[in-house]
Each structure stands twice: as structure tokens, then as C-alpha cells.
Design a protein around this motif. Structure first.
Motif: not given
Lengths: 387, 387
Positions: B276, B327-328, B331
Motif C-alpha cells: 500500500a 485500499c488494496l 492489487t
């Protein structure tokens, strides 16, 4: 896997370390052709019950390709997966920048706590690699394969690792003992003359601080040593390592003051190296000049007579080492004194010096008048002393 | 010099370390107003027979000026000459660059082996300062004055110090025990809410890994804890430190595998933080999400039932902690897996996880199918798993 070939002219010196982990004790193998036994030595030392299966060699770019290749071949013959990293030769490699580069390289190679780190080269690569091994993942197993005289007689044994700051030599580092040291004296045959002589400064130091008989032997055999007679070299390395190991065993972390004796000449030497710029003077050259200064300081204080100063001067000269630093003749002595005040042995900025008390014996002396130190420096540097 | 004022509501927990130097054992003082006793504590701990006369405080810029000033005042009242350095708050301060700056500052302040280094602040300043203290001049005496919950319950105790590389968290560091820890719970009264909750993740961890009864107490008393009731906070810090001290005493250098239990949730957490970007997730937030992942992984492997996962989830949520990392969400899980493979507990790139076996007990589990880890990550990140 075939057993390693170990020369009959090899010696093993054990460094016995006290503490919670008796297995921190290790062996320094010294001899002709012992590099071939490196892989077997590593293979025989598991870490936390995990057998060594992987190693990363960090080799000095000045090291003959053949030495690094021999180390690699020995590891591979022992079934150890091996990768090699290179660092530029020279004192300037002992930097934060170079340590940071190696840390990143180890991360990208996914080194873990069972990856053995093997330094192959001189004191610079050993000190730098040892520091990186001490601090990556809070400590990796570490081996020293010294290929210079300086590293074999001094820096590879004892667990001192470190890098330089602009403000001073070895200001950042760790005590991190190797799992073993393999010192193959064959690697010294091709060592450049200046490097070879640089290592002899530390050899003279061992005689001065701990062993008058060894000092006498060096006086008598200086010619054989300079001619790199194999038997003479083997004895020089063996005797130096044995003397150092004995000190390290009794004061591993430089707490009792005993280990400080190994720094004879070094408070001066570090200031010369820092001030001249890393790499201008070789470490041993700076130590030789530093010992010349320290002996004169001891004489001025009435601790030793002029005869001891003269014997040390003569031996250093017969081994091709300098007594003065003309490259620093324009350096104000006060600048050198300021660097010395940052020495790791200093307490609250007051200078402590290791000074000879007689041949083969030194003591730690504090509270020396800076103007006296200044006068000694002035003689040594051939520079003027500020009022 | 007046004796220090120590609150009657203070507790002392001894960290008893084995080894050559029994004097490496140290005391963690926890209580209201104990910061006033810092100077006397340092004064009472000579190093190599030299009484402390000089200290350098390294304070987090986020620390209330009043905490740093209180530490200074306490040192000065004990007759200790004191200087203060500041580091920027936040995970990004745990960098090679910031360590190098502090090393230079210490050199220019002529710090020597009798200069005590005192970290005042959260986990970041403690980890960074501890690493700098461990490595400057091969080791300076070091003190921890944690002023965040995270630092008081976890990072200030146990001697782990370190900095981050781009490649991973805490990849560079040293084991360097403090001479003492002074945890003044009064400093927690003004701690920002998000920081406070972050520390609670480690508190939940102690219950999960070592103490089912403490876990139960937290479930019952979550409201008092969140209201920062002084008695509840004192108990939370005291119990956490006692549990951690017990583990550290038995496996100081993470050799036997025992200390690894403290890393429950952390293999996932470090990967989240690294990926992050340092500072996006607070450490405790990443640990909470990591524990949620680890519990699910244990459930998938059949080690624990859904009830344990649910109880951990509920406790984390009642303490205001996240279970997922949106927030990831973009990913790729394979990127996180690659970061995990560089974890310090990894061996030859194979993942080892600390997983719950029952409430209050965990074990180290190796050889887990990466696709299973991937599935757990996918749930947690709400992202797609690569084929």
C-alpha cells in the motif's frame, strides 16, 4: 560429495566465545590451499538446525577472479546453491550507499536467515559485508574468506564490522562474529606489494602490544617475510591470529578495556585516513604512521625510552612501511585532534591513547595534554602546529 | 537531586535475558506519571562502570512537545546533560536516509559509548532510533520512552529494532535491547483515536496467541478500553508487556521458533503495508486485517472453527479495527504473495504462517498451498485472484 582437500601445512585456531550461545565459537583455518575446504566447512555448520543449502558470496572487485571462482566451486561441490555479488575495491566502498545497495540486492535475491553470506576479499569487503550480514533480517550467518594479508592477520577475525561516515572511520557498525574464517595463504602470492606491506603494519602491532618474542622474530626474519617465504608467511598469519583471538575471547565487545590494546596506533591512523580522504593512505600505512606517533607520545610521557621507538621505526622501515605522512603536511593538527575526539574510545571528547609501556606491552592512557599530541603530530606530518 | 516521583499506580515488569551479560536484563516501568522517573532510572544504570552523564533524546515530531520536554526535564533534574534530535513522524521515517542522517548527527554531537540514546515517541521513532543506537560506534546504551499504545504494548519491549527497504518492512535491523523502558500511560490520553485503535490490534493479538482469559476480558471490557478508562488501560499495557516479556525471555533472537508467535497476522500485515506504501495503513490496522486473514487461513485448513474467526472479528470490530483492506482491492494477490516470500520467517522463499490452533494458542505452519493463501487474500482485499 568428495571430502575437501586440506593441505598438511594448515593450522586451525579456535576463537572461543563466552555467552549464552557456546556455538558462537568458531575456527580460523589458515594454510596453503584451504580455500578448497570452504564449502564443506559451511555445509557442516547448520543454523537453527537447518543445513546450509544456499550462500551469497560478496567479492571485492579487486580480488582475482580465480579466488572468487575457487570459493564458488568449493561451495557448489558441497551442494550449496551460490550467487555472487561484487563490490568495488577500496575504502570508499565502506559507505552507507554501498551498504544500502547490498541490502537491496539481498532483498531481491530473497536472502533469508538460513542464507550464508560469504565475504571474499580484503578488509573493506569483509567489514562492509559483515555489517550488511549483521543487519539484514536482523542477522544472517556470515563467513570470512580473507584474501589480503591485512584481512588474514587482522580484520577477518574478531567480529568487528562497519562502514565509514564522512565524520569518521568505522563510526557505524556491529559486533557480528563469523561462523568461520578460511584464510588461504596462497592468495597472498599475487597480492600487490603495497597491499602486502600494509598488512605487515598490523603484524608489527601484535609484536609491540602483546609479544616481544614475536617482535624479535620479525626483526630477524624481515627479509624472509618481505620475500613472501611460504613458511614465514604461514607463521606470521598464524601467530597474529592466535594473538588476536586470545584478546577477542577475553573482551569480545570492547568492554573491559582489554580489546582496546588492538587499537594501538589506530586513534592516530583513523584521523589520518579520515582527513586525507578514504583510500589515499592504505589502512596499514596509516597504522604504521600512527604507531610511530604513539611511540613518540609514550616517549615524551616518559613511558618508554628512545631505544623502543628506534626499534619500532627500524622494523617498520625494513618492512617498507612509512613513518610520516607528508600527504597531510598542510593539514592543521587541530583538525586531526577534532577527528580524534570522535574516536570510539573517546569519552566525553577526551582523548584516550593506547601507548607502549615496554616491548610487548601497552596500556590505555587518558588525560593527555592536547598540546603534546599536537607536537607529536607536527613532527609526524612535518606541518606547523597552531599556537 | 530530588528522588523521582513514581505514581502508586505504577507496575514494574522485568525482562530477564539470559547470556554472558546478566545485566542485559531490564525493567519496563508502566504507570501514570512515571516519565518523571526517567532521569533517575538512567542515572542508576552506569555503562562499563561509567555513570550516565550525557543523553541524546530522539523524539518523534508528532509527540506532544510536552512529552519530550518532560523527558528532558527529568534527565536534567538527574544531572544528565541532554540534547534533543527530532525525526518526522510516520512509517516513511524508518528509512536508510533517516538512519544515515541520525548517524551523522550523532557523529557531529560527538556521541560516544557512554552517551545514552533515548527514543521518545511511537513505534517508528523507537525502531529507527534503536537501530541507530545499535549500530553507531557498534552500539550505544539505549532507552525506550513509548508514548503511543502501539509502542507501549509492543514495539518498545523486546529489542527488535529496524528500518524498512522499498522491498519490505523491517528488512534491515538489529536485536538491541534497551537498558530500560518507561511507559507513562498519561501520554495515551491525548493520542489521536486512529493511533489508539491501531495499538489495540497488538493487544488482541496477545489474547489470541497466548492468553484466552485476557481475550475474554477484552471482549467484556471493550467499552472501557475504548473510553480509555485509566484502570483498563493500565491493565491492557501491563498484561500485554508481561505476555511479550515472557516470550522474549525464552527466545530473544527468534531462534527456537517461539518468538515467531508474536508475528501472528504480521506476514500478511507487512505485505499490506509494503504494497500500500508505507504509512497508508497504520501498522495496527494492517495487523488487524492480517489476523483476519490468518484466522480464515487456519479455518480453511481445518485448524479452528468458524466460531473463533467470528469472535476475533467481533472483538476487532468492537475496538474500531478493520477486517478488510479496500485500499488494496486493485492489487493482484500474486504481488502480495511475492512480498510475503521475502518475509524474515520465510525459508528458501517458502511461506510459513503463524496460525491459531485454539483461542490463546498458535503454531507455525509451513508448506501451505499458495492458491489457498491467494483465496484468503482475495476475500480480504475484495480483489480478483489470478488464475
Amino acid at each position: 560429495m568428495t571430502p575437501p582437500t586440506v593441505s598438511s601445512s594448515s593450522r586451525s585456531i579456535r576463537v572461543r566465545l563466552a555467552g549464552d550461545a557456546a556455538d558462537r565459537s568458531y575456527t580460523v583455518v589458515i594454510g596453503s590451499g584451504v580455500l578448497g575446504g570452504l564449502g564443506a566447512a559451511i555445509h557442516s555448520r547448520p543454523t537453527d538446525s537447518v543445513n546450509a543449502s544456499r550462500a551469497i558470496i560478496v567479492a571485492d572487485s579487486a580480488v582475482l577472479v580465480s579466488h572468487a571462482a575457487a570459493a564458488e566451486a568449493s561451495l557448489q561441490a558441497a551442494g550449496i546453491d551460490t550467487q555472487t555479488l561484487t563490490v568495488l575495491a577500496g575504502e570508499s566502498a565502506k559507505s552507507v550507499t554501498e551498504a544500502a545497495r547490498l541490502w537491496s540486492e539481498l532483498a531481491h535475491l530473497a536472502a533469508d536467515r538460513h542464507t550464508h553470506i560469504v565475504a571474499v576479499g580484503g578488509g573493506v569487503v569483509g567489514d562492509l559485508t559483515g555489517f550488511v550480514a549483521a543487519t539484514f533480517a536482523r542477522g544472517l550467518p556470515f563467513w570470512q574468506v580473507p584474501t589480503t594479508l591485512m584481512a588474514q592477520v587482522d580484520s577477518a577475525v574478531g567480529g568487528k564490522t562497519g562502514i565509514n561516515l564522512d565524520a569518521g572511520k568505522n563510526l557505524v557498525g556491529a559486533f557480528w562474529q563469523p561462523l568461520g574464517v578460511v584464510a588461504d595463504v596462497n592468495t597472498l602470492a599475487t597480492l600487490p606489494e603495497r597491499e602486502f606491506k600494509s598488512g605487515l603494519a598490523e603484524v608489527v602491532k601484535y609484536g609491540m602490544i602483546l609479544d616481544a618474542q614475536f617482535f624479535g622474530w620479525l626483526e630477524t626474519n624481515a627479509h624472509s617475510v618481505m620475500a613472501r617465504d611460504p613458511a614465514a608467511i604461514l607463521y606470521v598469519v598464524e601467530r597474529s591470529v592466535a594473538l588476536k583471538a586470545d584478546v577477542v575471547e577475553r573482551d569480545e565487545h570492547e568492554r573491559s578495556g582489554l580489546r582496546a590494546v588492538l587499537n594501538y596506533g589506530h586513534t592516530f591512523a583513523h584521523a589520518f585516513e579520515t582527513t586525507a580522504g578514504y583510500g589515499v593512505l592504505l589502512h596499514g600505512e596509516a597504522v604504521a604512521i600512527g604507531m610511530a606517533c604513539a611511540a613518540r607520545l609514550a616517549m615524551e610521557l616518559g613511558h618508554i625510552g628512545a631505544d623502543i621507538v628506534a626499534r619500532q621505526d627500524r622494523l617498520l622501515e625494513s618492512l617498507g612501511l612509512p613513518l610520516r605522512a607528508p600527504c597531510l603536511r598542510h593539514t592543521p593538527a587541530e583538525k586531526l585532534l577534532a577527528v580524534m575526539a570522535r574516536d570510539k574510545k573517546a569519552v566525553a571528547g577526551r582523548l584516550n591513547f593506547v601507548l607502549p609501556e615496554r616491548l610487548g606491552h601497552v596500556g590505555l592512557v587518558g588525560g593527555i595534554d592536547p598540546s603534546l599530541v599536537c607536537r607529536v603530530l607536527m613532527q609526524s606530518l612535518l606541518s606547523d602546529c597552531p599556537a
